[in-house]
Every structure is written in C-alpha cells, then in structure tokens.
Design a protein around this motif. Structure first.
Motif, PDB file in Angstrom:
ATOM      1  N   ARG A  86       0.825  -1.216   0.000  1.00  0.00           N
ATOM      2  CA  ARG A  86       0.000   0.000   0.000  1.00  0.00           C
ATOM      3  C   ARG A  86       0.854   1.259   0.000  1.00  0.00           C
ATOM      4  N   ARG A  87       2.092   1.152   0.462  1.00  0.00           N
ATOM      5  CA  ARG A  87       3.013   2.299   0.480  1.00  0.00           C
ATOM      6  C   ARG A  87       4.043   2.208  -0.654  1.00  0.00           C
ATOM      7  N   CYS A  88       3.882   1.242  -1.541  1.00  0.00           N
ATOM      8  CA  CYS A  88       4.896   0.967  -2.569  1.00  0.00           C
ATOM      9  C   CYS A  88       4.633   1.808  -3.821  1.00  0.00           C
ATOM     10  N   ASP A  89       5.684   2.371  -4.390  1.00  0.00           N
ATOM     11  CA  ASP A  89       5.526   3.181  -5.602  1.00  0.00           C
ATOM     12  C   ASP A  89       6.004   2.458  -6.866  1.00  0.00           C
ATOM     13  N   TRP A  90       6.205   1.133  -6.779  1.00  0.00           N
ATOM     14  CA  TRP A  90       6.604   0.382  -7.963  1.00  0.00           C
ATOM     15  C   TRP A  90       5.469   0.345  -8.991  1.00  0.00           C
ATOM     16  N   GLN A  91       5.868   0.210 -10.262  1.00  0.00           N
ATOM     17  CA  GLN A  91       4.932   0.078 -11.372  1.00  0.00           C
ATOM     18  C   GLN A  91       5.267  -1.199 -12.144  1.00  0.00           C
ATOM     19  N   VAL A  92       4.245  -1.905 -12.579  1.00  0.00           N
ATOM     20  CA  VAL A  92       4.447  -3.155 -13.315  1.00  0.00           C
ATOM     21  C   VAL A  92       4.044  -2.951 -14.766  1.00  0.00           C
ATOM     22  N   ARG A  93       4.922  -3.353 -15.663  1.00  0.00           N
ATOM     23  CA  ARG A  93       4.664  -3.265 -17.096  1.00  0.00           C
ATOM     24  C   ARG A  93       5.055  -4.590 -17.745  1.00  0.00           C
ATOM     25  N   ALA A  94       4.785  -4.727 -19.020  1.00  0.00           N
ATOM     26  CA  ALA A  94       5.103  -5.965 -19.746  1.00  0.00           C
ATOM     27  C   ALA A  94       5.829  -5.647 -21.041  1.00  0.00           C
ATOM     28  N   ASP A  95       6.791  -6.495 -21.367  1.00  0.00           N
ATOM     29  CA  ASP A  95       7.440  -6.501 -22.683  1.00  0.00           C
ATOM     30  C   ASP A  95       8.133  -5.188 -23.034  1.00  0.00           C
ATOM     31  N   THR A  96       8.603  -4.447 -22.034  1.00  0.00           N
ATOM     32  CA  THR A  96       9.384  -3.247 -22.360  1.00  0.00           C
ATOM     33  C   THR A  96      10.884  -3.508 -22.309  1.00  0.00           C
ATOM     34  N   ASP A  97      11.303  -4.612 -21.657  1.00  0.00           N
ATOM     35  CA  ASP A  97      12.730  -4.963 -21.660  1.00  0.00           C
ATOM     36  C   ASP A  97      12.885  -6.456 -21.372  1.00  0.00           C
TER      37      ASP A  97
END
Length: 249
Positions: A86-97
């Motif tokens: 809930r305090r995490c600022d990570w972002q999840v994406r796919a197939d960018t690297d």
C-alpha cells in the motif's frame, strides 16, 4: 516398463513422445536432443513439456508429475506484504525490456545451484519467441527506473507457461507474479504454469496437480485463439499498490 529419454528427430515438427512416458527418476525427464527453434518450443509447450538443461548437456525436455500450477484468481499475498504494498511506488509493465528480465533471471543465484540453466542458447531462443509475440516479460520498475523484479514465460492460446522469475529487491518477484495473475484472470486465462514446486511458490498459492489433470487442462486452453503479440499496451501499467487493493476485495 523401463524407459530412457526419447531421442528427438532433427525435424522441428517431429512429435514429442507422450508425456506419460516421462521418467520417475529424475522426475519428468522425457526426451533428449532436437533444437530450440520456435516451432519445436511451441510444440513442446502445447504438450505440457519444457526444456531444462545446463551448459555441456544435450537439450533435455521435461514434463514432471506433479506439476505446480497457479489458478490466476488464487495467488496469495500475506497480509504483512499487502500492507507494505500500500506504500509501494513500484509500477508493473510488460514486454518493455525482455532481454533485461531474462538476463536477470539467468544471473540470479539459486539455492543449491551453481551456474545457470538459462544458457546463451536458451536466452537467444526465448528472445526469438519474444520477437514473434509468444514469450513475454513482466517487469517491476521502481521510481528510479530500475528493475525491482520480474518474470518471463510463454503464452500459447489462453495458457501461460512461466519459466523463471527474479527479485532485485525483496518482494519483486511476488509483485510480478501477482500482477501477471491479476491481468490473466481479467483476460479469462484461468491457469499459470509454474513447472516445479518449491516452498516459496507453494506459499504463494501454487497447487500440485497430477500431470494427467494438468495436461487435460492445457489441451483445452492452448488451442483457443489468442493471437501472438507484444503485451505492452495490452497489459498497461499496473501500480503495485493496486495488488493490495485487489487482494483485499
């Protein structure tokens, strides 16, 4: 009946032997040889088979029993981990690297292992599958643009076959797995293959399925139409904090 690993023909379209013929010791060893061409790899996954070998060995093909499987609506995150998310600022994406993810998976130390099974030939083969739209990376990025964790695997029809994952920071691989499961469930993909059990995956909700049950499920999913493509736009950007909210619902 005794059995030795089945030697594969040079033709990449040559069929694999039935998975039921796999050895009990070592568990799941089925075939040897062949190549890592896209056609051969996709044929293997359709039959619930995957390659796993080390440098200096021939290509070895496996279908273990039991098989570790996640239902995409049943990945478990502990309440403590959800609080941290809930305090995490990570972002999840796919197939960018994809190359960075498979490289990090190859370089991550594994308990009880020296070296890596993700050889240079394996990296090249899965990068080719990625370029063709069949292999995908799920990437967890921190605010500074660094990979906190990730995983990669192969999609066939409506079935995702996980290959490997890593954490650069604590919890990175958990976030990648939970994010992938959330997206797959929303797309109507019910299962995520994790191949071989370990305590970490079992704690996250992985289930031991008899091989026959797994193969029956795979046969019904791999032939369903879902065209190969890059997943960057389809997956979108998923805040890691959203995983805590989704788990609470």
């Amino acid at each position: 009946m005794s059995h030795v690993p089945f030697p594969l023909a040079d033709d990449p379209d040559a069929p694999f032997p039935p998975a039921a013929l796999a050895l009990r010791e070592p568990d799941g060893l089925l075939a040897v040889g062949g190549d890592l061409s896209p056609r051969r790899l996709l044929n293997a996954y359709r039959g619930g088979i995957f390659p796993w070998y080390s440098d200096g060995q021939p290509i070895l093909w496996w279908s273990p029993d039991p098989r570790l499987v996640f239902r995409t609506d049943a990945v478990r995150l502990s309440s403590r981990f959800r609080r941290s998310l809930r305090r995490c600022d990570w972002q999840v994406r796919a197939d960018t690297d994809f190359a960075a993810v498979i490289g990090a998976c190859a370089d991550s130390p594994r308990p009880g292992q020296s070296g890596t099974w993700i050889t240079a030939s394996m990296r090249a083969a899965y990068l080719r599958l990625h370029q063709l739209g069949h292999a995908h990376s799920i990437e967890v990025w921190d605010r500074q643009g660094r990979l906190a964790g990730g995983l990669y695997g192969v999609a066939v029809g409506r079935m995702f076959f996980g290959e490997s994952m890593f954490s650069a920071y604590s919890g990175g691989s958990k976030v990648a797995l939970a994010a992938l499961a959330l997206r797959l469930h929303a797309w109507g993909w019910p299962l995520l293959d994790a191949q071989v059990e370990n305590p970490h995956l079992l704690a996250l909700g992985g289930e031991r399925w008899p091989r026959a049950r797994f193969l029956d499920a795979v046969a019904g999913l791999v032939d369903e139409e879902d065209r190969p493509r890059n997943w960057t736009a389809r997956f979108g950007q998923l805040p890691a904090a959203e995983l805590a909210r989704a788990a609470d619902r």
